[in-house]
Design a protein around this motif. Structure first.
Motif, PDB file in Angstrom:
ATOM      1  N   ARG A  12      30.444  60.257  35.947  1.00 23.45           N
ATOM      2  CA  ARG A  12      29.794  59.003  36.037  1.00 23.45           C
ATOM      3  C   ARG A  12      28.543  59.576  37.265  1.00 23.45           C
ATOM      4  O   ARG A  12      27.920  60.390  36.730  1.00 23.45           O
ATOM      5  N   ASN A  13      28.523  59.027  38.517  1.00 23.23           N
ATOM      6  CA  ASN A  13      27.285  59.369  39.412  1.00 23.23           C
ATOM      7  C   ASN A  13      27.722  60.456  39.969  1.00 23.23           C
ATOM      8  O   ASN A  13      27.063  60.950  41.053  1.00 23.23           O
ATOM      9  N   ASN A  32      28.207  50.241  49.164  1.00 19.05           N
ATOM     10  CA  ASN A  32      28.381  49.933  47.970  1.00 19.05           C
ATOM     11  C   ASN A  32      27.710  50.775  46.973  1.00 19.05           C
ATOM     12  O   ASN A  32      26.703  51.301  46.997  1.00 19.05           O
ATOM     13  N   ALA A  33      28.493  50.877  45.644  1.00 17.46           N
ATOM     14  CA  ALA A  33      27.720  51.596  44.654  1.00 17.46           C
ATOM     15  C   ALA A  33      27.259  52.984  44.792  1.00 17.46           C
ATOM     16  O   ALA A  33      26.262  53.560  44.239  1.00 17.46           O
ATOM     17  N   GLN A  34      28.063  53.746  45.812  1.00 17.60           N
ATOM     18  CA  GLN A  34      27.856  55.149  45.819  1.00 17.60           C
ATOM     19  C   GLN A  34      28.442  56.240  45.090  1.00 17.60           C
ATOM     20  O   GLN A  34      28.237  57.334  45.061  1.00 17.60           O
ATOM     21  N   GLY A  35      29.478  55.665  44.879  1.00 14.95           N
ATOM     22  CA  GLY A  35      30.495  56.700  44.011  1.00 14.95           C
ATOM     23  C   GLY A  35      32.020  56.807  44.502  1.00 14.95           C
ATOM     24  O   GLY A  35      32.681  57.649  43.940  1.00 14.95           O
ATOM     25  N   LYS A  36      32.519  55.913  45.369  1.00 13.24           N
ATOM     26  CA  LYS A  36      33.694  55.999  46.019  1.00 13.24           C
ATOM     27  C   LYS A  36      34.797  55.803  45.097  1.00 13.24           C
ATOM     28  O   LYS A  36      35.787  56.497  45.001  1.00 13.24           O
ATOM     29  N   THR A  37      34.611  54.818  44.435  1.00 15.12           N
ATOM     30  CA  THR A  37      35.606  54.422  43.236  1.00 15.12           C
ATOM     31  C   THR A  37      35.696  55.475  42.355  1.00 15.12           C
ATOM     32  O   THR A  37      36.681  55.906  41.627  1.00 15.12           O
ATOM     33  N   ASN A  38      34.268  55.896  41.797  1.00 15.87           N
ATOM     34  CA  ASN A  38      34.323  56.868  40.668  1.00 15.87           C
ATOM     35  C   ASN A  38      35.071  57.925  41.139  1.00 15.87           C
ATOM     36  O   ASN A  38      35.728  58.628  40.428  1.00 15.87           O
ATOM     37  N   ARG A  53      39.639  51.815  34.634  1.00  9.24           N
ATOM     38  CA  ARG A  53      38.391  50.648  34.391  1.00  9.24           C
ATOM     39  C   ARG A  53      37.971  50.686  33.147  1.00  9.24           C
ATOM     40  O   ARG A  53      37.201  49.815  32.737  1.00  9.24           O
ATOM     41  N   ASP A  59      31.601  55.861  29.007  1.00 13.51           N
ATOM     42  CA  ASP A  59      31.059  55.337  30.369  1.00 13.51           C
ATOM     43  C   ASP A  59      31.493  56.328  31.834  1.00 13.51           C
ATOM     44  O   ASP A  59      30.914  56.140  32.521  1.00 13.51           O
ATOM     45  N   ILE A  61      30.941  59.701  31.376  1.00  3.85           N
ATOM     46  CA  ILE A  61      30.177  60.721  31.354  1.00  3.85           C
ATOM     47  C   ILE A  61      28.813  60.318  32.186  1.00  3.85           C
ATOM     48  O   ILE A  61      28.295  59.374  31.723  1.00  3.85           O
ATOM     49  N   SER A  62      28.298  61.240  32.975  1.00  8.44           N
ATOM     50  CA  SER A  62      27.203  60.896  33.493  1.00  8.44           C
ATOM     51  C   SER A  62      26.144  60.844  32.665  1.00  8.44           C
ATOM     52  O   SER A  62      25.926  61.117  31.604  1.00  8.44           O
ATOM     53  N   SER A  63      25.191  59.720  32.841  1.00  6.28           N
ATOM     54  CA  SER A  63      24.106  59.211  31.982  1.00  6.28           C
ATOM     55  C   SER A  63      23.187  60.629  31.387  1.00  6.28           C
ATOM     56  O   SER A  63      22.982  61.412  32.602  1.00  6.28           O
TER      57      SER A  63
HETATM   58  N1  LIG Z   1      28.228  57.099  33.447  1.00  2.30           N
HETATM   59  C1  LIG Z   1      27.444  56.936  34.646  1.00  2.30           C
HETATM   60  N2  LIG Z   1      26.666  57.665  34.911  1.00  2.30           N
HETATM   61  C2  LIG Z   1      25.767  57.701  36.130  1.00  2.30           C
HETATM   62  N3  LIG Z   1      26.086  56.936  37.190  1.00  2.30           N
HETATM   63  C3  LIG Z   1      26.988  55.931  36.841  1.00  2.30           C
HETATM   64  C4  LIG Z   1      27.920  55.915  35.670  1.00  2.30           C
HETATM   65  N4  LIG Z   1      28.786  55.026  35.830  1.00  2.30           N
HETATM   66  C5  LIG Z   1      28.837  54.467  36.907  1.00  2.30           C
HETATM   67  N5  LIG Z   1      27.807  54.946  37.584  1.00  2.30           N
HETATM   68  C6  LIG Z   1      27.009  54.702  38.947  1.00  2.30           C
HETATM   69  O1  LIG Z   1      28.055  54.606  39.835  1.00  2.30           O
HETATM   70  C7  LIG Z   1      27.949  53.690  40.916  1.00  2.30           C
HETATM   71  C8  LIG Z   1      28.978  53.118  41.279  1.00  2.30           C
HETATM   72  O2  LIG Z   1      29.905  53.896  41.925  1.00  2.30           O
HETATM   73  P1  LIG Z   1      31.386  53.386  42.457  1.00  2.30           P
HETATM   74  O3  LIG Z   1      31.723  52.295  41.356  1.00  2.30           O
HETATM   75  O4  LIG Z   1      32.231  54.499  42.864  1.00  2.30           O
HETATM   76  O5  LIG Z   1      31.050  52.400  43.700  1.00  2.30           O
HETATM   77  P2  LIG Z   1      31.408  52.262  45.151  1.00  2.30           P
HETATM   78  O6  LIG Z   1      30.918  53.413  45.928  1.00  2.30           O
HETATM   79  O7  LIG Z   1      32.999  52.566  44.980  1.00  2.30           O
HETATM   80  O8  LIG Z   1      31.277  50.991  45.709  1.00  2.30           O
HETATM   81  P3  LIG Z   1      32.001  49.553  46.010  1.00  2.30           P
HETATM   82  O9  LIG Z   1      32.091  49.925  47.489  1.00  2.30           O
HETATM   83  O10 LIG Z   1      30.826  48.666  45.748  1.00  2.30           O
HETATM   84  O11 LIG Z   1      33.048  49.711  45.231  1.00  2.30           O
HETATM   85  C9  LIG Z   1      26.801  52.969  40.409  1.00  2.30           C
HETATM   86  O12 LIG Z   1      25.696  53.218  41.221  1.00  2.30           O
HETATM   87  C10 LIG Z   1      26.730  53.161  39.043  1.00  2.30           C
HETATM   88  O13 LIG Z   1      25.042  52.940  38.703  1.00  2.30           O
END
Ligand SMILES: Nc1ncnc2c1ncn2[C@@H]1O[C@H](COP(=O)(O)OP(=O)(O)OP(=O)(O)O)[C@@H](O)[C@H]1O
Length: 360
Positions: A12-13, A32-38, A53, A59, A61-63
């Protein structure tokens, strides 16, 4: 069990993430959306080979990349293992201690991640398939051999559905009926036995969380019947015409719906958000205790943004529960200070920003 090191590449990211977690509490914090859940998803995949998920490898693999690589070292008592998972668009390949793993059931159990995420609360009111999957994932952690029984059943089911759709003769269907009954009754029994083992723990944990005299029960349909195979046989006979008309199997554990009850009322229809959250929390606590008792080892807990979802009473139960048990925990949050105030100041804190992990 404890994860001693992690290395994620092109997931992912998380483009290149190395981490040496603490043996107890690890806090991943950031906006939010920084990569914690990833990050939690990657740990979960290393243990379970499936995401919580998505079903699509692409989904994960990093883009712009062709594959992801996840690596982890796991210490369990005197043993240590290295797991490597390669994720490609069409397949996943696993190595355990540099040897290729052929069957998923051979790797389940090396790293047992137990996830608690806000999304799971929606399962209580969602579709039966979500609740079955929830139960099956927990069962698989306790007994990895269950996977092969599920796979046998699903193969039989697919084949039987194909025959029903093609209007096959009774004589052709008959051996598949028997296979469905044998494999289906096994799954039914496995699920009933597992729930029976969890039930007193769920009840106990629920009472502790809510501090009210409500009885929480996880109910499995027809758990009281003595001979599930005979029951399936009768139902197949009864529904034979309907199955042919619809071209699908209407009998078996793929149609059964585990029920979450409080004081005998189904939370699916009557539950408040609070009761749903409590139930899932109680289920997780029960699952963890059961795993600890049956395997003699603590699973790794993954708590996704849980503190924002729980009110103060449930939060205090959760933190007491976490402090009382041994074992490794990964928590994500947007608010690191509140976790420090909860007494997790000793935890290892990682700041997650734009897919990069910064040890603090
Ligand atoms: N395959 C991918 N390639 C690159 N980036 C990705 C990919 N899949 C998801 N992302 C990016 O990962 C980020 C989401 O990360 P994540 O779901 O871990 O958020 P988070 O830090 O847990 O945030 P929150 O607190 O909102 O849950 C988004 O910026 C999304 O664009």
């Amino acid at each position: 069990m404890v994860i001693t090191s992690l290395n994620f590449i092109a997931f992912r990211n998380l483009t290149a993430t190395k981490c040496t977690p603490a043996a107890d509490f690890n806090v991943l914090w950031g906006q939010n959306a920084q990569g914690k859940t990833n990050f939690l998803e990657a740990v979960y995949l290393l243990g379970f080979l499936k995401s919580f998920r998505t079903q699509r490898n692409e989904d994960l693999i990093s883009s712009g990349e062709t594959h992801s690589r996840l690596q982890g070292n796991i210490a369990s008592g005197p043993l240590s293992h290295h797991i490597e998972l390669m994720i490609e668009p069409q397949q996943k390949r696993v190595q355990l201690d540099t040897k290729k793993v052929r069957k998923a059931s051979d790797i389940l159990g090396i790293l047992r991640p137990v996830l608690f995420s806000p999304d799971e609360v929606n399962l209580v009111k969602g579709s039966p398939s979500g609740r079955r999957d929830f139960l099956d994932r927990a069962l698989l952690q306790a007994d990895p051999t269950y996977l092969e029984r599920v796979q046998d059943y699903l193969r039989t089911l697919r084949q039987r559905n194909r025959l029903l759709r093609n209007g096959a003769a009774d004589s052709e269907l008959s051996p598949w009926n028997e296979a469905l009954i044998t494999n289906g009754a096994r799954i039914h029994k496995d699920r009933c036995r597992f729930i029976e083992q969890l039930q007193p723990r769920i009840q106990h944990a629920y009472a502790r969380i809510t501090e009210v005299q409500e009885e929480a029960r996880l109910n499995y349909p027809k758990s009281e019947i003595e001979n599930p195979a005979e029951d399936m046989r009768c139902a197949l006979h009864r529904l034979a015409r309907e199955e042919r008309r619809l071209g699908q199997t209407l009998v078996g554990p793929h149609r059964e719906d585990p029920q979450f009850l409080v004081n005998g009322q189904n939370l699916r229809a009557f539950g408040s958000q609070g009761q749903q959250r409590c139930f899932i929390l109680a289920f997780k606590a029960a699952q963890i205790e059961h795993l600890e008792q049956t395997t003699g080892d603590s699973p790794v807990l993954l708590l996704d943004d849980i503190t924002s979802e729980l009110d103060s009473q449930r939060k205090s139960y959760l933190f007491d529960f976490l402090r009382e048990r041994r074992g490794q925990v990964f928590l994500t949050t947007t608010d690191a200070d509140s976790l420090r105030r909860e007494g997790l100041a000793q935890a290892r804190f990682f700041h997650v920003k734009k897919g990069q992990l910064h040890d603090e």
